[in-house]
Design a protein around this motif. Structure first.
Motif, PDB file in Angstrom:
ATOM      1  N   ILE A  47       0.826  -1.198   0.000  1.00  0.00           N
ATOM      2  CA  ILE A  47       0.000   0.000   0.000  1.00  0.00           C
ATOM      3  C   ILE A  47       0.870   1.262   0.000  1.00  0.00           C
ATOM      4  CG2 ILE A  47      -1.929  -1.158   1.132  1.00  0.00           C
ATOM      5  CD1 ILE A  47      -1.227   0.530   3.640  1.00  0.00           C
ATOM      6  N   GLU A  48       2.118   1.122  -0.433  1.00  0.00           N
ATOM      7  CA  GLU A  48       3.026   2.274  -0.451  1.00  0.00           C
ATOM      8  C   GLU A  48       2.485   3.414  -1.296  1.00  0.00           C
ATOM      9  OE1 GLU A  48       6.950   1.165  -1.570  1.00  0.00           O
ATOM     10  OE2 GLU A  48       7.248  -0.077   0.203  1.00  0.00           O
ATOM     11  N   TYR A  50      -0.508   4.423  -1.613  1.00  0.00           N
ATOM     12  CA  TYR A  50      -1.445   5.191  -0.785  1.00  0.00           C
ATOM     13  C   TYR A  50      -0.687   6.005   0.252  1.00  0.00           C
ATOM     14  CZ  TYR A  50      -5.354   2.514  -2.658  1.00  0.00           C
ATOM     15  OH  TYR A  50      -6.282   1.965  -3.484  1.00  0.00           O
ATOM     16  N   GLN A  51       0.334   5.400   0.842  1.00  0.00           N
ATOM     17  CA  GLN A  51       1.073   6.074   1.896  1.00  0.00           C
ATOM     18  C   GLN A  51       1.853   7.270   1.359  1.00  0.00           C
ATOM     19  OE1 GLN A  51       3.209   2.781   3.607  1.00  0.00           O
ATOM     20  NE2 GLN A  51       1.608   2.414   5.117  1.00  0.00           N
ATOM     21  N   GLN A  53       0.697   9.424  -0.529  1.00  0.00           N
ATOM     22  CA  GLN A  53      -0.259  10.528  -0.505  1.00  0.00           C
ATOM     23  C   GLN A  53      -0.461  11.054   0.918  1.00  0.00           C
ATOM     24  OE1 GLN A  53      -1.627  11.798  -3.313  1.00  0.00           O
ATOM     25  NE2 GLN A  53      -0.425  10.333  -4.481  1.00  0.00           N
ATOM     26  N   ALA A  58      -4.348   7.684   3.058  1.00  0.00           N
ATOM     27  CA  ALA A  58      -4.326   6.216   3.016  1.00  0.00           C
ATOM     28  C   ALA A  58      -5.389   5.637   3.938  1.00  0.00           C
ATOM     29  CB  ALA A  58      -2.944   5.692   3.410  1.00  0.00           C
ATOM     30  N   SER A  61      -8.939   6.374   2.512  1.00  0.00           N
ATOM     31  CA  SER A  61      -9.155   5.583   1.289  1.00  0.00           C
ATOM     32  C   SER A  61      -9.376   4.108   1.589  1.00  0.00           C
ATOM     33  CB  SER A  61      -7.958   5.711   0.344  1.00  0.00           C
ATOM     34  OG  SER A  61      -7.811   7.026  -0.081  1.00  0.00           O
ATOM     35  N   LEU A  62      -8.518   3.536   2.427  1.00  0.00           N
ATOM     36  CA  LEU A  62      -8.544   2.097   2.672  1.00  0.00           C
ATOM     37  C   LEU A  62      -9.537   1.657   3.742  1.00  0.00           C
ATOM     38  CD1 LEU A  62      -4.704   1.471   2.551  1.00  0.00           C
ATOM     39  CD2 LEU A  62      -6.375   0.875   0.800  1.00  0.00           C
ATOM     40  N   PHE A 152      -3.863  -1.929   7.246  1.00  0.00           N
ATOM     41  CA  PHE A 152      -3.286  -0.582   7.327  1.00  0.00           C
ATOM     42  C   PHE A 152      -2.287  -0.493   8.476  1.00  0.00           C
ATOM     43  CE2 PHE A 152      -3.336   3.761   8.999  1.00  0.00           C
ATOM     44  CZ  PHE A 152      -2.998   4.488   7.871  1.00  0.00           C
TER      45      PHE A 152
END
Length: 155
Positions: A47-48, A50-51, A53, A58, A61-62, A152
């Motif tokens: 999930i990098e 997302y991170q 941002q 993150a 979103s998640l 997460f």
């Protein structure tokens, strides 16, 4: 179409108990898939992006947006459409899991892990089916949000 496997019916009085049970099932299957398939493929479920941002983006979103949207798209739209087409509950669960897995097919391992997770969510939705539209949506979204929260926090 005949059912391949039985879908239990969850009584309203046992909602929290079964939310916990399905959370454990999702955790075991998700972490098992992540471990097994992650060993076979680098970059399995990262999930990098997302991170990058920011953690707030993150998380929202998640843990907030994805569970609600995916519940509406996969469980409500797909499962209810298949029900109207007179497809059995168990076949509907399998079809929904595979459809969503195909849309998240970054690689074969991620496809398999996603399909397994969506199978758990779809089964849970069908087990809650007799409880009414909002109960199903809220409980499946909550299960999905809990699972995504664990992912997460672990990354």
């Amino acid at each position: 179409m005949r059912d391949i496997f039985k879908i239990i019916e969850i009584p309203r009085s046992r909602n929290l108990y079964f939310l916990f049970i399905f959370f454990l099932i999702e955790g075991i299957t998700n972490w098992g898939a992540y471990y097994i398939f992650g060993c076979l493929s680098l970059g399995f479920a990262d999930i990098e992006e997302y991170q990058q941002q920011g953690l707030g983006f993150a998380f929202v979103s998640l843990v907030v947006i994805a569970p609600i949207l995916e519940t509406l798209l996969v469980q409500v739209l797909v499962l209810e459409l298949l029900h109207k087409l007179k497809i059995s509950a168990s076949m509907s669960v399998l079809i929904a899991a595979i459809i969503f897995g195909v849309f998240r097919c970054y690689n074969i391992w991620y496809f398999l892990a996603t399909t397994i997770s969506v199978f758990v969510f779809a089964y849970y939705y069908m087990a809650l089916r007799q409880q009414g539209k909002w109960n199903k949506i809220l409980l499946v979204s909550a299960l999905h949000a809990l699972a995504n929260t664990m992912s997460f926090l672990s990354s």
